[in-house]
Design a protein around this motif. Structure first.
Motif, PDB file in Angstrom:
ATOM      1  N   GLY A   1      -1.153  -1.041 -18.248  1.00  0.00           N
ATOM      2  CA  GLY A   1      -0.647  -0.307 -19.397  1.00  0.00           C
ATOM      3  C   GLY A   1      -1.414   0.940 -19.768  1.00  0.00           C
ATOM      4  O   GLY A   1      -0.939   1.750 -20.547  1.00  0.00           O
ATOM      5  N   VAL A   2      -2.590   1.130 -19.226  1.00  0.00           N
ATOM      6  CA  VAL A   2      -3.390   2.307 -19.561  1.00  0.00           C
ATOM      7  C   VAL A   2      -2.859   3.533 -18.834  1.00  0.00           C
ATOM      8  O   VAL A   2      -2.756   4.618 -19.397  1.00  0.00           O
ATOM      9  N   VAL A   3      -2.505   3.358 -17.570  1.00  0.00           N
ATOM     10  CA  VAL A   3      -1.978   4.447 -16.759  1.00  0.00           C
ATOM     11  C   VAL A   3      -0.462   4.272 -16.701  1.00  0.00           C
ATOM     12  O   VAL A   3       0.031   3.340 -16.086  1.00  0.00           O
ATOM     13  N   SER A   4       0.266   5.174 -17.368  1.00  0.00           N
ATOM     14  CA  SER A   4       1.722   5.072 -17.392  1.00  0.00           C
ATOM     15  C   SER A   4       2.352   6.359 -16.873  1.00  0.00           C
ATOM     16  O   SER A   4       1.735   7.427 -16.917  1.00  0.00           O
ATOM     17  N   ALA A   5       3.579   6.246 -16.396  1.00  0.00           N
ATOM     18  CA  ALA A   5       4.286   7.416 -15.875  1.00  0.00           C
ATOM     19  C   ALA A   5       4.414   8.526 -16.923  1.00  0.00           C
ATOM     20  O   ALA A   5       4.185   9.695 -16.594  1.00  0.00           O
ATOM     21  N   PRO A   6       4.761   8.209 -18.183  1.00  0.00           N
ATOM     22  CA  PRO A   6       4.855   9.303 -19.163  1.00  0.00           C
ATOM     23  C   PRO A   6       3.528  10.030 -19.394  1.00  0.00           C
ATOM     24  O   PRO A   6       3.498  11.252 -19.497  1.00  0.00           O
ATOM     25  N   SER A   7       2.430   9.292 -19.453  1.00  0.00           N
ATOM     26  CA  SER A   7       1.130   9.949 -19.665  1.00  0.00           C
ATOM     27  C   SER A   7       0.726  10.753 -18.439  1.00  0.00           C
ATOM     28  O   SER A   7       0.156  11.837 -18.570  1.00  0.00           O
ATOM     29  N   ILE A   8       1.025  10.261 -17.254  1.00  0.00           N
ATOM     30  CA  ILE A   8       0.729  11.021 -16.032  1.00  0.00           C
ATOM     31  C   ILE A   8       1.636  12.243 -15.957  1.00  0.00           C
ATOM     32  O   ILE A   8       1.211  13.312 -15.524  1.00  0.00           O
ATOM     33  N   GLY A   9       2.877  12.095 -16.407  1.00  0.00           N
ATOM     34  CA  GLY A   9       3.784  13.243 -16.448  1.00  0.00           C
ATOM     35  C   GLY A   9       3.223  14.378 -17.289  1.00  0.00           C
ATOM     36  O   GLY A   9       3.317  15.549 -16.912  1.00  0.00           O
ATOM     37  N   LEU A  10       2.610  14.029 -18.417  1.00  0.00           N
ATOM     38  CA  LEU A  10       1.978  15.046 -19.269  1.00  0.00           C
ATOM     39  C   LEU A  10       0.812  15.714 -18.548  1.00  0.00           C
ATOM     40  O   LEU A  10       0.625  16.932 -18.633  1.00  0.00           O
ATOM     41  N   ALA A  11       0.020  14.918 -17.831  1.00  0.00           N
ATOM     42  CA  ALA A  11      -1.101  15.479 -17.067  1.00  0.00           C
ATOM     43  C   ALA A  11      -0.586  16.409 -15.972  1.00  0.00           C
ATOM     44  O   ALA A  11      -1.144  17.488 -15.743  1.00  0.00           O
ATOM     45  N   LEU A  12       0.500  16.021 -15.290  1.00  0.00           N
ATOM     46  CA  LEU A  12       1.083  16.868 -14.247  1.00  0.00           C
ATOM     47  C   LEU A  12       1.596  18.182 -14.838  1.00  0.00           C
ATOM     48  O   LEU A  12       1.457  19.237 -14.219  1.00  0.00           O
TER      49      LEU A  12
END
Length: 75
Positions: free
Chosen positions: A38-49
């Protein structure tokens, strides 16, 4: 502004896998195995990308192997 820990993690993953395009979902799958659930999620990675996409001389847009848009490091 300081980079978030997740952005640093994503940037390093892309550098370690230079030339390969990764989308948020695939990165979440790979990076999520290394961290707590739950710490690493697609939406949060999307923001980083999205943040990394503003560095066009370093990170390039492309299609992930799954077909979704993503980023790659390098030429």
């Amino acid at each position: 502004m300081a980079d978030s820990l997740l952005e640093v993690l994503v940037r390093q993953w892309l550098r370690d896998h230079a030339g390969q395009v990764y989308c948020a979902e695939c990165l979440a799958s790979v990076l999520g195995q290394a961290g707590p659930p739950g710490v690493v999620s697609a939406p949060s990675i999307g923001l980083a990308l999205e943040e990394l996409a503003h560095q066009p001389q370093t990170f390039w847009a492309g299609s992930c192997l799954c077909g979704r848009p993503g980023l790659r490091y390098g030429w």
